[in-house]
Scaffold this active site. Structure first.
Site, PDB file in Angstrom:
ATOM      1  N   LYS A 109      -8.447  64.827 -29.469  1.00 24.05           N
ATOM      2  CA  LYS A 109      -9.654  64.847 -31.109  1.00 24.05           C
ATOM      3  C   LYS A 109     -10.709  65.944 -31.057  1.00 24.05           C
ATOM      4  O   LYS A 109     -11.204  66.474 -32.288  1.00 24.05           O
ATOM      5  CB  LYS A 109     -10.510  63.535 -30.266  1.00 24.05           C
ATOM      6  N   GLN A 134     -14.830  57.338 -25.026  1.00 28.74           N
ATOM      7  CA  GLN A 134     -13.475  56.642 -24.975  1.00 28.74           C
ATOM      8  C   GLN A 134     -13.314  55.992 -23.773  1.00 28.74           C
ATOM      9  O   GLN A 134     -14.261  55.397 -22.578  1.00 28.74           O
ATOM     10  CB  GLN A 134     -12.997  58.045 -24.234  1.00 28.74           C
ATOM     11  N   ASP A 145     -16.376  56.118 -34.709  1.00 33.28           N
ATOM     12  CA  ASP A 145     -15.199  54.830 -34.031  1.00 33.28           C
ATOM     13  C   ASP A 145     -15.081  53.229 -34.992  1.00 33.28           C
ATOM     14  O   ASP A 145     -13.930  52.822 -34.937  1.00 33.28           O
ATOM     15  CB  ASP A 145     -15.330  54.437 -32.414  1.00 33.28           C
TER      16      ASP A 145
END
Ligand code: NAP
Length: 283
Positions: free
Chosen positions: A53, A97, A120
């Site tokens: 990422k 995460q 997200d």
């Protein structure tokens, strides 16, 4: 029939070129899109994901901050880091995460992220926006799947889509996005009695289970579009999806490979969401 491949690497490359151009345009106005990635603990798979990422940010000209914390970090400490990122004007997207260590409440942490920076798309505000069709952030994996369908010019209106899996991050938002395109949607899960009877009716199948060979050739209608979200390891330790690729590609009309399918698209849509967040703030 041999299915045509929907190449997630190629499509990602194309979309990331577009993202990079938009980043350049935004920078000319004095705004550099910024993504904060927070990793807690030393899960090897998570370490790879966050690295990819951050690299995608670099490749597209975005600013990124990677914070790595030991698994002993407390939830209060993590919430304080999220709060700091919420108040950091150089950050337009925040990603914590998952999975988090067991002593943390992941949903509580996600809810601490400002919805304006929830790139997200896991915050309940984002889920609510998706449900109601209001502007928000779509979770990256289903968003990537929709882009793949768009890339082949697939018309979803009136088609039957079967989504296997009902997680909050893949299955449910995927079903909602398909529904918004006027597909008829069936969601299957571990209690579905006859999965094959469902998938055989499908024009589009999205497999998001996390088990090898959940979908085999005998379960697919000729010509169907098959999107494989699953990420598993085969007996040789190689990455594979939920779909028996070798068998299903002989029946399906279109199919995504693993690797090189939905995976790269997920990261690409994270870049798109982060850019979009920065563009919204700059507007
Ligand atoms: P999850 O939360 O474990 O959900 C799995 C779903 O599969 C559940 O809804 C479960 O049903 C259902 N299921 C389990 N066994 C089944 C069966 N035999 N038949 C039908 N349904 C069954 O997983 P997830 O987070 O959604 O992820 C799914 C897979 O996608 C994993 O392999 C993950 O690594 C992968 N993934 C890939 C990406 C990417 O970028 N490529 C992104 C996210 C996830 P119940 O709800 O009844 O338990």
């Amino acid at each position: 029939m041999t299915a045509q491949l929907i190449d997630g690497n190629a499509l990602s490359k194309q979309l990331r070129t577009d993202v990079a151009a938009r980043v350049t345009a935004l920078k000319a106005k004095g705004v550099t899109p910024g993504l904060a990635v927070i990793l807690v603990g030393d899960n090897p798979a998570s370490q790879v994901y966050v690295r990819n990422k951050v690299k995608a940010c670099e490749d597209t000209g975005m600013h990124s901050v990677l914070e790595t914390w030991p698994a002993t970090m407390t939830e209060a400490e993590l919430l304080a880091r999220v709060d700091a990122m919420n108040n950091d004007a150089s950050i337009h997207g925040i990603l914590v995460q998952l999975p988090l260590p067991a002593h943390m409440n992941a949903q509580r942490v996600i809810e601490a992220i400002s919805p304006e920076k929830d790139v997200d798309g896991f915050h309940i505000a984002s889920a609510g926006a998706l449900m109601t069709g209001l502007p928000g952030f779509w979770p990256c994996t289903p968003y990537g799947c929709m882009k793949m369908l768009e890339s082949i010019g697939y018309e979803l209106k009136g088609k039957h889509a079967v989504v296997i899996g009902r997680s909050n991050i893949v299955g449910k938002p995927m079903a909602m996005l398909l529904l918004q395109q006027n597909a008829t949607v069936t969601i299957c899960h571990s209690a579905t009695k006859d999965l094959k009877a469902m998938t055989l009716q499908a024009d589009v199948i999205v497999a998001a289970v996390g088990k090898r060979n959940v979908l085999t050739a005998d379960m697919v209608k000729p010509g169907a579009v098959v999107l494989d979200v699953g990420m598993n390891r085969n007996d040789e330790g190689k990455l594979c999806g939920d779909v028996d690729f070798a068998g299903v590609k002989e029946v399906a009309g279109w199919i995504t490979p693993v690797p090189g399918g939905v995976g790269p698209m997920t990261i690409t849509m994270l870049m798109v969401n982060t850019l979009e967040s920065a563009e919204r703030r700059a507007a």
